[in-house]
Design an enzyme around this catalytic site. Structure first.
Site, PDB file in Angstrom:
ATOM      1  N   GLY A  47      19.841  -0.249  47.245  1.00 39.84           N
ATOM      2  CA  GLY A  47      19.923   0.992  46.565  1.00 39.84           C
ATOM      3  C   GLY A  47      21.500   1.060  46.599  1.00 39.84           C
ATOM      4  O   GLY A  47      21.836   2.422  47.115  1.00 39.84           O
ATOM      5  N   LEU A 138      17.059   3.401  49.528  1.00 40.73           N
ATOM      6  CA  LEU A 138      16.431   3.500  48.398  1.00 40.73           C
ATOM      7  C   LEU A 138      16.105   5.106  48.381  1.00 40.73           C
ATOM      8  O   LEU A 138      15.500   5.547  49.340  1.00 40.73           O
ATOM      9  CB  LEU A 138      15.179   2.699  48.458  1.00 40.73           C
ATOM     10  CG  LEU A 138      15.179   1.245  48.238  1.00 40.73           C
ATOM     11  CD1 LEU A 138      14.189   0.381  48.300  1.00 40.73           C
ATOM     12  CD2 LEU A 138      16.073   0.733  47.117  1.00 40.73           C
ATOM     13  N   TYR A 232      10.220  19.899  53.079  1.00 39.18           N
ATOM     14  CA  TYR A 232      11.148  18.769  53.249  1.00 39.18           C
ATOM     15  C   TYR A 232      10.577  17.993  54.800  1.00 39.18           C
ATOM     16  O   TYR A 232       9.951  17.145  54.939  1.00 39.18           O
ATOM     17  CB  TYR A 232      12.758  18.890  53.331  1.00 39.18           C
ATOM     18  CG  TYR A 232      13.173  17.595  53.139  1.00 39.18           C
ATOM     19  CD1 TYR A 232      13.654  17.151  51.686  1.00 39.18           C
ATOM     20  CD2 TYR A 232      13.539  16.833  54.139  1.00 39.18           C
ATOM     21  CE1 TYR A 232      14.031  15.721  51.514  1.00 39.18           C
ATOM     22  CE2 TYR A 232      13.989  15.398  53.978  1.00 39.18           C
ATOM     23  CZ  TYR A 232      14.348  14.864  52.831  1.00 39.18           C
ATOM     24  OH  TYR A 232      14.834  13.473  52.588  1.00 39.18           O
ATOM     25  N   THR A 268      22.598  14.717  44.240  1.00 40.71           N
ATOM     26  CA  THR A 268      22.363  13.300  43.912  1.00 40.71           C
ATOM     27  C   THR A 268      21.340  13.495  42.926  1.00 40.71           C
ATOM     28  O   THR A 268      20.534  14.364  42.879  1.00 40.71           O
ATOM     29  CB  THR A 268      22.013  12.363  45.109  1.00 40.71           C
ATOM     30  OG1 THR A 268      20.678  12.588  45.646  1.00 40.71           O
ATOM     31  CG2 THR A 268      23.322  12.221  45.966  1.00 40.71           C
TER      32      THR A 268
HETATM   33  P1  NAD Z   1      20.218   8.174  44.940  1.00 40.33           P
HETATM   34  O1  NAD Z   1      19.127   8.715  43.849  1.00 40.33           O
HETATM   35  O2  NAD Z   1      21.649   8.605  44.632  1.00 40.33           O
HETATM   36  O3  NAD Z   1      20.234   6.616  45.047  1.00 40.33           O
HETATM   37  C1  NAD Z   1      19.244   5.856  45.236  1.00 40.33           C
HETATM   38  C2  NAD Z   1      19.406   4.529  44.823  1.00 40.33           C
HETATM   39  O4  NAD Z   1      18.339   3.757  45.008  1.00 40.33           O
HETATM   40  C3  NAD Z   1      20.021   3.949  43.492  1.00 40.33           C
HETATM   41  O5  NAD Z   1      21.046   3.045  43.773  1.00 40.33           O
HETATM   42  C4  NAD Z   1      18.761   3.266  42.971  1.00 40.33           C
HETATM   43  O6  NAD Z   1      19.100   2.319  41.938  1.00 40.33           O
HETATM   44  C5  NAD Z   1      18.071   2.697  43.859  1.00 40.33           C
HETATM   45  N1  NAD Z   1      16.699   2.384  43.762  1.00 40.33           N
HETATM   46  C6  NAD Z   1      15.762   3.372  43.399  1.00 40.33           C
HETATM   47  N2  NAD Z   1      14.527   2.612  43.342  1.00 40.33           N
HETATM   48  C7  NAD Z   1      14.740   1.380  43.437  1.00 40.33           C
HETATM   49  C8  NAD Z   1      13.838   0.381  43.592  1.00 40.33           C
HETATM   50  N3  NAD Z   1      12.703   0.130  43.278  1.00 40.33           N
HETATM   51  N4  NAD Z   1      14.579  -1.023  43.625  1.00 40.33           N
HETATM   52  C9  NAD Z   1      15.897  -1.110  43.965  1.00 40.33           C
HETATM   53  N5  NAD Z   1      16.708  -0.290  44.009  1.00 40.33           N
HETATM   54  C10 NAD Z   1      16.190   1.175  43.793  1.00 40.33           C
HETATM   55  O7  NAD Z   1      19.672   8.742  46.249  1.00 40.33           O
HETATM   56  P2  NAD Z   1      20.395   9.149  47.642  1.00 40.33           P
HETATM   57  O8  NAD Z   1      20.379  10.673  47.353  1.00 40.33           O
HETATM   58  O9  NAD Z   1      21.819   8.414  47.889  1.00 40.33           O
HETATM   59  O10 NAD Z   1      19.504   8.992  48.549  1.00 40.33           O
HETATM   60  C11 NAD Z   1      19.582   7.439  49.220  1.00 40.33           C
HETATM   61  C12 NAD Z   1      19.067   7.903  50.807  1.00 40.33           C
HETATM   62  O11 NAD Z   1      19.723   8.813  51.310  1.00 40.33           O
HETATM   63  C13 NAD Z   1      17.373   8.188  50.737  1.00 40.33           C
HETATM   64  O12 NAD Z   1      16.865   7.732  51.827  1.00 40.33           O
HETATM   65  C14 NAD Z   1      17.534   9.658  50.875  1.00 40.33           C
HETATM   66  O13 NAD Z   1      16.464  10.245  51.299  1.00 40.33           O
HETATM   67  C15 NAD Z   1      18.730   9.713  51.795  1.00 40.33           C
HETATM   68  N6  NAD Z   1      19.394  11.149  51.782  1.00 40.33           N
HETATM   69  C16 NAD Z   1      19.747  12.047  50.921  1.00 40.33           C
HETATM   70  C17 NAD Z   1      20.472  13.027  51.048  1.00 40.33           C
HETATM   71  C18 NAD Z   1      20.887  13.934  49.894  1.00 40.33           C
HETATM   72  O14 NAD Z   1      21.037  15.164  49.932  1.00 40.33           O
HETATM   73  N7  NAD Z   1      20.769  13.298  48.683  1.00 40.33           N
HETATM   74  C19 NAD Z   1      20.510  13.565  52.343  1.00 40.33           C
HETATM   75  C20 NAD Z   1      20.134  13.016  53.248  1.00 40.33           C
HETATM   76  C21 NAD Z   1      19.645  11.715  53.178  1.00 40.33           C
END
Ligand code: NAD
Length: 382
Positions: A47, A138, A232, A268
């Site tokens: 990811g 992911l 959430y 994001t």
């Molecule tokens: P994002 O949407 O910015 O990035 C997701 C990534 O996953 C991308 O690189 C995408 O290409 C990849 N991806 C999605 N489906 C895929 C697949 N089937 N195969 C390969 N790659 C795939 O997401 P993010 O917000 O950075 O989230 C990443 C993690 O961080 C998640 O677990 C999310 O719950 C966690 N998180 C996010 C936040 C927030 O506020 N954004 C806060 C805390 C935790």
């Protein structure tokens, strides 16, 4: 062609190659300014093209000098359609890494599939031998297992929940009621966003002999304030995150140190899709910026790497790293709650940092980045 943003609800269907490159460069520059870390040397990031995964990859490469292998799910340009921003980010990352002699290869495909796991493991065996860190970042709406497609939902569990939200299409503040997920929907969400696939990756890597003895792995989670809990932390996605935590314990018991890092709420592509959360984020931005404690993905991830490599890893009662420490400070949350209670259509501009929210949103797709000429013709086929 000249590329303009085309926003539909919480998604932008175009991305700007030069803007994405400039945004990646800004993150790299930030990490370089923070100085070197004596950390991971060969890192797999699942990811890796956006958000926290991309910031982790940049922290590993430009903070630790690590070779990185990324797994992404992105589309190149075709005809007059631009590529996805994750595609451009990845091309830019690879270019900057190559310029500094850092190994950087990327597999574009479904990380949940056996085929992609095999392809990645073959690459590791051929090019790197083993990896010493696996980042699992992911955020996906669905996962195919054989002929079954599981779809994750962003719903409550138990009873419905009503609270304020913002319609990102017209900045209208309204009330939204989120209905409870069915048992089947909760199970599907856990299948997609829980820990099963993370465990499968670590097992596959271990069986193939592709993990160093001292390898660590980290996956990301979120907790947030009470106002977002029903949909959430206590919602369907929260069930998946609890499962992820269980997986971290299993992976650790099986010999690979696994961490859950609870990260800060940030704009994001994934978080924009969650009801209520964008409004919370825009208030949070206002409060944290006024206190000087606001961070983006790259500041969060560089700080996490600093803790993992050389710093102190303090865990909470559940054994999680709390990168949301500044977000959850009592005075921050008290101010957010006060603004939340007072907020309506007449005062939302004063009480939120909606401009900051939108700036970050456009930046995800390479728009609004300083120094980029958006009137210039660009080749979208990168
Ligand atoms: P994002 O949407 O910015 O990035 C997701 C990534 O996953 C991308 O690189 C995408 O290409 C990849 N991806 C999605 N489906 C895929 C697949 N089937 N195969 C390969 N790659 C795939 O997401 P993010 O917000 O950075 O989230 C990443 C993690 O961080 C998640 O677990 C999310 O719950 C966690 N998180 C996010 C936040 C927030 O506020 N954004 C806060 C805390 C935790």
């Amino acid at each position: 062609m000249v590329v303009q943003p085309k926003v539909r609800g919480f998604i932008c269907t175009t991305a700007h190659p030069a803007g994405c490159e400039a945004a990646v460069k800004q993150q790299i520059d930030y990490v370089k300014q923070q100085g070197k870390l004596d950390g991971a040397k060969k890192v797999l990031v699942i990811g890796a093209s956006m958000g926290y995964g991309l910031a982790s990859r940049i922290s590993a490469a430009f903070g630790c000098g690590a070779a990185t292998l990324g797994v992404i799910f992105d589309k190149p340009a075709s005809g007059n359609k631009t590529a996805t921003s994750g595609w451009y980010n990845t091309k830019a990352f690879e270019k900057f890494a190559a310029a500094e002699g850092l190994y950087a290869k990327t597999v574009n495909g479904d990380a949940y599939s056996d085929e992609v796991k095999k392809e990645v493991i073959d690459l590791i065996k051929n090019d790197l031998g083993k990896v010493d860190m696996v980042v699992y970042s992911l955020a996906a709406p669905r996962r195919a297992v054989g002929d079954t497609v599981y779809k994750s939902v962003l719903k409550t569990t138990g009873s419905s929940y009503t609270n304020k939200t913002i319609d990102l299409r017209n900045n209208a503040i309204s009330e939204v009621t989120i209905e409870p997920a069915t048992e089947e929907e909760i199970e599907a969400t856990v299948k997609v966003m829980g820990g099963e696939d993370w465990e499968a990756w670590i097992d596959a890597l271990k069986v193939a002999g592709a993990l160093e003895d001292n390898a660590i792995t980290v996956a990301y989670s979120y907790i947030g304030p009470k106002i977002t809990h029903p949909m959430y932390y206590e919602g369907s996605i929260g069930e998946a995150k609890k499962d992820l935590l269980k997986s971290s314990r299993k992976i650790t018991e099986n010999g690979v140190k696994a961490y859950i890092s609870v990260n800060k709420a940030l704009v994001t592509q994934s978080s924009a899709a969650i009801p209520i959360v964008p409004l919370y984020i825009s208030i949070l931005y206002k409060v944290m910026k006024s206190k000087g404690s606001h961070e983006g993905c790259i500041e969060q991830m560089r700080r996490l790497f600093g803790k993992l490599y050389g710093g102190e890893i303090n865990l909470d009662d559940e054994g999680r790293i709390r990168m949301d420490d500044w977000e959850m400070e009592d005075d921050v949350q008290a101010e957010v709650q006060k603004a939340w209670d007072e907020l309506d259509q007449s005062n939302f501009k004063q009480l939120t940092d909606l401009d900051g929210y939108w700036k970050d949103f456009y930046a995800l797709f390479g728009f609004g980045i300083d120094g980029v000429d958006y009137d210039a013709d660009v080749d979208v086929n990168v």
